[in-house]
Design a protein around this motif. Sequence first.
Motif, PDB file in Angstrom:
ATOM      1  N   UNK B 124      24.275  -3.977 -37.557  1.00 20.66           N
ATOM      2  CA  UNK B 124      24.538  -2.568 -37.182  1.00 20.66           C
ATOM      3  C   UNK B 124      25.623  -2.543 -36.438  1.00 20.66           C
ATOM      4  N   UNK B 125      26.154  -3.510 -35.841  1.00 23.51           N
ATOM      5  CA  UNK B 125      27.273  -3.299 -35.028  1.00 23.51           C
ATOM      6  C   UNK B 125      28.610  -3.142 -35.954  1.00 23.51           C
ATOM      7  N   UNK B 126      28.364  -3.678 -37.112  1.00 25.62           N
ATOM      8  CA  UNK B 126      29.457  -3.663 -38.141  1.00 25.62           C
ATOM      9  C   UNK B 126      30.339  -2.407 -38.198  1.00 25.62           C
ATOM     10  N   UNK B 127      29.639  -1.330 -38.466  1.00 26.26           N
ATOM     11  CA  UNK B 127      30.270   0.087 -38.857  1.00 26.26           C
ATOM     12  C   UNK B 127      30.843   0.542 -37.333  1.00 26.26           C
ATOM     13  N   UNK B 128      30.546  -0.002 -36.000  1.00 27.73           N
ATOM     14  CA  UNK B 128      31.129   0.262 -34.959  1.00 27.73           C
ATOM     15  C   UNK B 128      32.391  -0.170 -34.750  1.00 27.73           C
ATOM     16  N   UNK B 129      32.562  -1.513 -35.203  1.00 27.43           N
ATOM     17  CA  UNK B 129      33.538  -2.092 -34.603  1.00 27.43           C
ATOM     18  C   UNK B 129      34.973  -2.164 -35.561  1.00 27.43           C
ATOM     19  N   UNK B 130      34.734  -1.864 -36.806  1.00 26.95           N
ATOM     20  CA  UNK B 130      35.865  -1.937 -37.733  1.00 26.95           C
ATOM     21  C   UNK B 130      37.095  -1.057 -37.518  1.00 26.95           C
ATOM     22  N   UNK B 131      38.308  -1.110 -38.019  1.00 26.74           N
ATOM     23  CA  UNK B 131      39.439  -0.224 -37.681  1.00 26.74           C
ATOM     24  C   UNK B 131      39.092   1.021 -38.046  1.00 26.74           C
ATOM     25  N   UNK B 132      38.279   1.390 -38.880  1.00 25.10           N
ATOM     26  CA  UNK B 132      37.903   2.696 -39.276  1.00 25.10           C
ATOM     27  C   UNK B 132      36.393   2.971 -38.472  1.00 25.10           C
ATOM     28  N   UNK B 133      36.026   2.200 -37.613  1.00 29.21           N
ATOM     29  CA  UNK B 133      34.642   2.210 -37.112  1.00 29.21           C
ATOM     30  C   UNK B 133      34.415   3.457 -36.105  1.00 29.21           C
ATOM     31  N   UNK B 134      33.299   3.518 -35.493  1.00 32.85           N
ATOM     32  CA  UNK B 134      32.854   4.563 -34.432  1.00 32.85           C
ATOM     33  C   UNK B 134      33.695   4.434 -33.202  1.00 32.85           C
ATOM     34  N   UNK B 135      33.855   3.066 -32.657  1.00 34.68           N
ATOM     35  CA  UNK B 135      34.732   2.846 -31.557  1.00 34.68           C
ATOM     36  C   UNK B 135      36.016   3.427 -31.716  1.00 34.68           C
TER      37      UNK B 135
END
Lengths: 269, 287
Positions: B124-135
């Motif tokens: 679940x952390x993956x979509x947060x962390x990517x260059x296109x991610x949530x963060x």
Amino acid sequence: MRSRLTGWALGTLTVGFLLYQWMPIATLSLLSFSGPTGGTTFPMNGVSLHWYRELWDASIMNDFKPPLWRSFVLALACSAVTTVLAVTAAQAMRGKFRGHNAFFYLLLLGIMAPGLLVGFGVALMARMLGVEPSWNGTAFLVHVSWTLPFGFMAMLAIFNRFDARIEEAALTLGATRWVAFQRITFPIVLPGIIGAALFGFSLSYDEFARSMFTTGADQTLPLAVLAQMDRQLTPELYAIGTATTVTSFFAILACIGSLALIRRSMRRG
Amino acid sequence: MSTIRIRSPAAYWLAVPAALWMLCAVVVPALLILWVSFWGGRQFSAASPLVLDNYTRFFGNQTYMNLIVQTLIHTATLMAICGVLGYCIAYFLVVKVRNAKLRTALFLAFIIPFWTSALIRAIAWVPFLGTNGVINNALMGLGLIDRPVEVFLYSRTGISMAQVSLYTLMASGPVVYMLAQIPPALREAAMTLKAPPGVVFWRIIFPLTLPGVVIGQVLVFLNVMADFATVATIGGNKIALLANLILNFYEGAQIRAAAVVSVILMACMLIGVVAAMRVVDIRKLGA
């Protein structure tokens, strides 16, 4: 005044952490409902059940239904064995037999030992004995070594709170020890046993470190998820994750419910 | 008197199945790993001569030595973050929240994710962390950065971020338990005797919760040292810690090397647990 200030500071920190902890889970669930052209991150490109349908009529390559079935059966078997062995082991601890301290540490070891290493050791053992690793053989052996200690600890806690005078009364009134256990002890601790069984189920169902080397070709669900993760991250994985998490929530609810039940029945007793 | 007689043969026999299961599934396999780590030759055979070559080869490699150091540093960092965070949360929940319902609700919100799959939570952390991610999107939306930063996914920062969310509860739980045991009268007595709040905390509350702190640290230590899944999921193939090395060696059919790393990992963990036991007596916790 100062104590109030620390209260606010700690409160903000706590709420902040809770958000931090829940946000990924919420995002995962949200993204699992993204449209057919949605990717693994935002934007969602619409709202649909596309990825759940995709999951349902999957090709053979990434069909998660057989692993799901295996994980379910394995967890059920682990839960059953755990329940029986945890109750006998906790009852044995009440008898303070010689070496009961060592016995306690032996079970504690099952919680402390890293799963990957336990699995590795069992894989070595299987190879020496000429046994092929399988989900319903070696993996079963390892999973129970993980679920049993937790069930045992739970039963110890339950027996600790149990009012032994009720048993005494039964014995004084002429019941044999076995009858007293069957008719008095067992019904009173039953909700606790159900809680331990559910806990054992979910521990086994989610376990992957111990399964890594002990499962063989027919994978369990977490291993299939890891393998898919290795190939490619797709919203299908989010759909599985959401479904699994929802299942866990139901198991937790049942667990909390049975604990509330036991607290009430003990107060009455 | 109870349904089981003290020191009766029945008590002994009731313990046998569980004990046998644990011996077969945990103790014997651990000893096998130790044995295999000394095997010479190339065949998988119990007749292999016992040598030290596997160890000398491992310790002779600078890359692996660095990996051990990195793993220990990473684990120590996590222990510090989870320890402080976990203590603050435990203190708030037990001491500061007066409303029992609110406390239960917050506690459940804290503990429930722990009962769901750790693997799913790591993913679940993956979509947060990517260059296109949530963060990154959030930071760009706020105008704090104008280009996506790549420090999150496939990095130790990202792994730590996910692991903090996974393991803080382990540091916190035992502290909650210890804090809840402290009678409020103790604090009141100290206050009456004019101890300032800081002194009350450091001289009375903290020492009483120390066993909980140590147990929590041990739990975080053991779990982070052995966590290969979060590292693999978020670190991709770019980051590996000691536990991942076991996986790599095993998959590369280098059983002996995998056994050596396993023994080193076990030794680290054993040292950690023994050191913790010197600080506090774990057995006192249950009493």
